[in-house]
Design an enzyme around this catalytic site. Sequence first.
Site, PDB file in Angstrom:
ATOM      1  N   GLY A  54     -14.467 -19.981  14.547  1.00  0.00           N
ATOM      2  CA  GLY A  54     -13.664 -20.813  13.750  1.00  0.00           C
ATOM      3  C   GLY A  54     -12.964 -20.226  12.855  1.00  0.00           C
ATOM      4  N   GLU A  55     -12.957 -20.907  11.483  1.00  0.00           N
ATOM      5  CA  GLU A  55     -11.976 -19.880  10.564  1.00  0.00           C
ATOM      6  C   GLU A  55     -13.049 -19.619   9.291  1.00  0.00           C
ATOM      7  OE1 GLU A  55      -9.845 -18.424   8.066  1.00  0.00           O
ATOM      8  OE2 GLU A  55     -10.672 -20.145   7.054  1.00  0.00           O
ATOM      9  N   SER A  56     -13.264 -18.328   9.312  1.00  0.00           N
ATOM     10  CA  SER A  56     -14.459 -17.845   8.320  1.00  0.00           C
ATOM     11  C   SER A  56     -14.470 -18.152   6.969  1.00  0.00           C
ATOM     12  CB  SER A  56     -14.405 -16.262   8.659  1.00  0.00           C
ATOM     13  OG  SER A  56     -13.277 -15.675   8.023  1.00  0.00           O
ATOM     14  N   CYS A  86     -17.981 -14.395  16.413  1.00  0.00           N
ATOM     15  CA  CYS A  86     -16.688 -14.130  15.726  1.00  0.00           C
ATOM     16  C   CYS A  86     -16.797 -14.736  14.472  1.00  0.00           C
ATOM     17  CB  CYS A  86     -15.578 -15.250  16.488  1.00  0.00           C
ATOM     18  SG  CYS A  86     -13.828 -14.876  16.386  1.00  0.00           S
ATOM     19  N   ARG A 112     -11.922  -8.807   9.647  1.00  0.00           N
ATOM     20  CA  ARG A 112     -11.301 -10.016  10.022  1.00  0.00           C
ATOM     21  C   ARG A 112     -10.047  -9.613  10.907  1.00  0.00           C
ATOM     22  NH1 ARG A 112      -9.389 -14.066   5.931  1.00  0.00           N
ATOM     23  NH2 ARG A 112      -9.807 -15.566   7.630  1.00  0.00           N
ATOM     24  N   ILE A 140     -10.683 -13.988  20.374  1.00  0.00           N
ATOM     25  CA  ILE A 140      -9.573 -14.997  19.928  1.00  0.00           C
ATOM     26  C   ILE A 140      -9.458 -14.702  18.349  1.00  0.00           C
ATOM     27  CG2 ILE A 140      -8.797 -17.130  19.349  1.00  0.00           C
ATOM     28  CD1 ILE A 140     -10.621 -18.044  21.803  1.00  0.00           C
ATOM     29  N   ARG A 141      -8.284 -13.942  18.034  1.00  0.00           N
ATOM     30  CA  ARG A 141      -8.293 -13.604  16.458  1.00  0.00           C
ATOM     31  C   ARG A 141      -9.723 -12.761  16.032  1.00  0.00           C
ATOM     32  NH1 ARG A 141      -7.678 -18.594  13.131  1.00  0.00           N
ATOM     33  NH2 ARG A 141      -7.559 -17.107  11.646  1.00  0.00           N
ATOM     34  N   HIS A 176     -16.476 -14.731  22.052  1.00  0.00           N
ATOM     35  CA  HIS A 176     -16.898 -16.076  22.236  1.00  0.00           C
ATOM     36  C   HIS A 176     -17.555 -16.162  23.476  1.00  0.00           C
ATOM     37  CE1 HIS A 176     -14.537 -18.091  18.756  1.00  0.00           C
ATOM     38  NE2 HIS A 176     -13.897 -17.147  18.852  1.00  0.00           N
ATOM     39  N   GLU A 178     -19.710 -18.377  24.268  1.00  0.00           N
ATOM     40  CA  GLU A 178     -19.702 -20.136  24.573  1.00  0.00           C
ATOM     41  C   GLU A 178     -18.738 -20.392  25.780  1.00  0.00           C
ATOM     42  OE1 GLU A 178     -17.257 -19.897  20.797  1.00  0.00           O
ATOM     43  OE2 GLU A 178     -18.908 -18.706  21.789  1.00  0.00           O
TER      44      GLU A 178
END
Length: 195
Positions: A54-56, A86, A112, A140-141, A176, A178
């Site tokens: 997600g967004e850390s 991630c 990051r 992803i990022r 990821h 999952e």
Amino acid sequence: MSVLVGVVGVQGDVSEHREAFRRAGEALGIDVETVGIRGSGVVPDCDVIGVPGGESTTISRLLRTEGIDEEVRQHVENGGGTLATCAGLIVLGNTDDDRVESLGVIDADVERNAFGGQRESFEADIDLNGLDKPFHAVFIRAPVVSDVGDDTDVLAELRGDTVAVKQGNVVGTAFHPELTDDHRIHELVLRGYDD
């Protein structure tokens, strides 16, 4: 055997991780019950926890605000099985980004967005220690691990960068797992949570 798996549900791929842990349990013959963790008081009952991507900065702030951060720290210190993916790896490791309140429970320095932004997202087959064939990883990022401590093992590298680590019963990935049909990394965590 029955295992309670809690997936931190403040942001990220919560339902995907819960399903991956359920499927991993089926493959291992383990009865897995999953629960979302959105506030304090849930982690202490869990055998295994997942901290998704997600967004850390958001995840770290919400963990603190909801009182989950110290419970996660205690879970890891007590040897509880943990999968951090991630942004979860960024939050559980160490980062020099002052916007992220890292917990520092994985002795690994994490950078990051090391592979670039959303447009630079990609997939790759990687060799991962402990798995008998390559894992198709979704980045992803994605972060990378720039340095690990003496008690942290490198599980996988890509293009010379560390993208998966293990410390005790904690597995951290820059990708990821999952988001694939391959649940072997979730199996690794379930198999090792009570070693």
